[in-house]
Design a protein around this motif. Structure first.
Motif, PDB file in Angstrom:
ATOM      1  N   HIS A 153      78.946 -15.557  58.428  1.00 16.72           N
ATOM      2  CA  HIS A 153      79.500 -16.804  58.413  1.00 16.72           C
ATOM      3  C   HIS A 153      80.245 -17.101  56.939  1.00 16.72           C
ATOM      4  CE1 HIS A 153      78.625 -18.815  62.130  1.00 16.72           C
ATOM      5  NE2 HIS A 153      77.378 -18.816  62.058  1.00 16.72           N
TER       6      HIS A 153
ATOM      7  N   HIS B  61      73.099 -12.955  60.012  1.00 17.54           N
ATOM      8  CA  HIS B  61      74.090 -13.877  60.831  1.00 17.54           C
ATOM      9  C   HIS B  61      74.679 -14.666  59.982  1.00 17.54           C
ATOM     10  CE1 HIS B  61      74.941 -16.366  64.605  1.00 17.54           C
ATOM     11  NE2 HIS B  61      75.057 -17.217  63.524  1.00 17.54           N
TER      12      HIS B  61
ATOM     13  N   GLY C 165      72.421 -16.527  68.781  1.00 19.38           N
ATOM     14  CA  GLY C 165      72.889 -17.858  69.022  1.00 19.38           C
ATOM     15  C   GLY C 165      73.671 -18.260  68.004  1.00 19.38           C
ATOM     16  N   CYS C 166      74.575 -19.424  68.201  1.00 23.19           N
ATOM     17  CA  CYS C 166      75.134 -19.703  66.849  1.00 23.19           C
ATOM     18  C   CYS C 166      75.564 -21.400  67.130  1.00 23.19           C
ATOM     19  CB  CYS C 166      76.453 -19.044  67.011  1.00 23.19           C
ATOM     20  SG  CYS C 166      77.489 -19.670  65.428  1.00 23.19           S
ATOM     21  N   LEU C 167      75.416 -22.149  66.092  1.00 28.48           N
ATOM     22  CA  LEU C 167      75.431 -23.637  66.288  1.00 28.48           C
ATOM     23  C   LEU C 167      77.000 -24.256  66.338  1.00 28.48           C
ATOM     24  CD1 LEU C 167      72.820 -24.977  63.834  1.00 28.48           C
ATOM     25  CD2 LEU C 167      72.749 -24.822  66.565  1.00 28.48           C
TER      26      LEU C 167
ATOM     27  N   GLN D 229      80.062 -23.365  58.038  1.00 29.14           N
ATOM     28  CA  GLN D 229      79.826 -24.064  59.241  1.00 29.14           C
ATOM     29  C   GLN D 229      79.904 -25.423  59.136  1.00 29.14           C
ATOM     30  OE1 GLN D 229      76.152 -21.901  60.284  1.00 29.14           O
ATOM     31  NE2 GLN D 229      77.223 -22.185  62.365  1.00 29.14           N
TER      32      GLN D 229
END
Ligand SMILES: O=C(O)C[C@@H](Cc1ccccc1)C(=O)SCC(=O)c1ccccc1
Ligand SMILES: [Zn+2]
Length: 170
Positions: free
Chosen positions: A137, A133, A90-92, A50
């Motif tokens: 990624h 999660h 959720g995901c940043l 990320q």
């Protein structure tokens, strides 16, 4: 220092991370910078992918008081329960989007810490969700890929529009 978090649908989010082989000061600094970035967001997890670093490293802290920070290096799930659970993730990298994803309720993960020492964690609840999660990624997968094509396309369209507005304002 704070790092820039890639936003979906940036293609770099789909790169597969490579194993970490060198446990040095650079790695320790990267963990520090990722932790600062995660707490600032705020979030409870962050994968190196990320922040455009394609190495198998993720950090997680699901505690309320930010005392539970842990780095997982070259993580692998060694057991997962048959029992599943749906959790609103959720995901940043997809700010403002929360939606139900079904995953194994409990996982056992083996990883190395920032010094290269192996450890094992058996997780349930939010920690189990977050571990899975973040490991997605590292495999180039974003949680919106578990949603329907209709939902995913609406999210993609919205994010691209927002990206254009950000670019226009600059
Ligand atoms: O994008 C990421 O990997 C971070 C993500 C991790 C995650 C959260 C919840 C379910 C699955 C995975 C986030 O931290 S999103 C932000 C968030 O959920 C949250 C933020 C502050 C307090 C509690 C949760
Ligand atoms: Zn995420």
């Amino acid at each position: 220092s704070k790092l820039n978090i890639l936003r979906y649908p940036d293609p770099r989010l789909h790169k597969v991370a490579k194993p970490v082989t060198v446990f040095d000061a650079r790695l320790a600094k990267l963990v520090e910078d990722m932790a600062e970035t995660m707490y600032d967001a705020p979030g409870v997890g962050l994968a190196a992918t990320q922040v455009d670093v394609h190495e198998r490293l993720m950090i997680i802290d699901v505690t309320e008081d930010k005392t539970g920070l842990r780095a997982y290096i070259n993580p692998e799930i060694v057991w997962s329960s048959e029992e599943k659970q749906v959790y609103d993730e959720g995901c940043l990298s997809v700010p403002g989007v929360y939606d139900g994803v079904e995953r194994p309720a409990r996982v056992k993960v083996r990883a190395l810490d920032v010094k290269g020492e192996p450890f094992e964690v058996e997780a349930d609840g939010l920690l189990a969700v977050c571990i899975q999660h973040e490991m997605d990624h590292l495999m180039g997968k974003v949680f919106v890929e578990y949603l329907s094509p209709l939902k995913r396309n609406r999210i993609k369209t919205k994010m691209v529009k927002e990206e254009r507005e950000i670019a226009r304002d600059q």
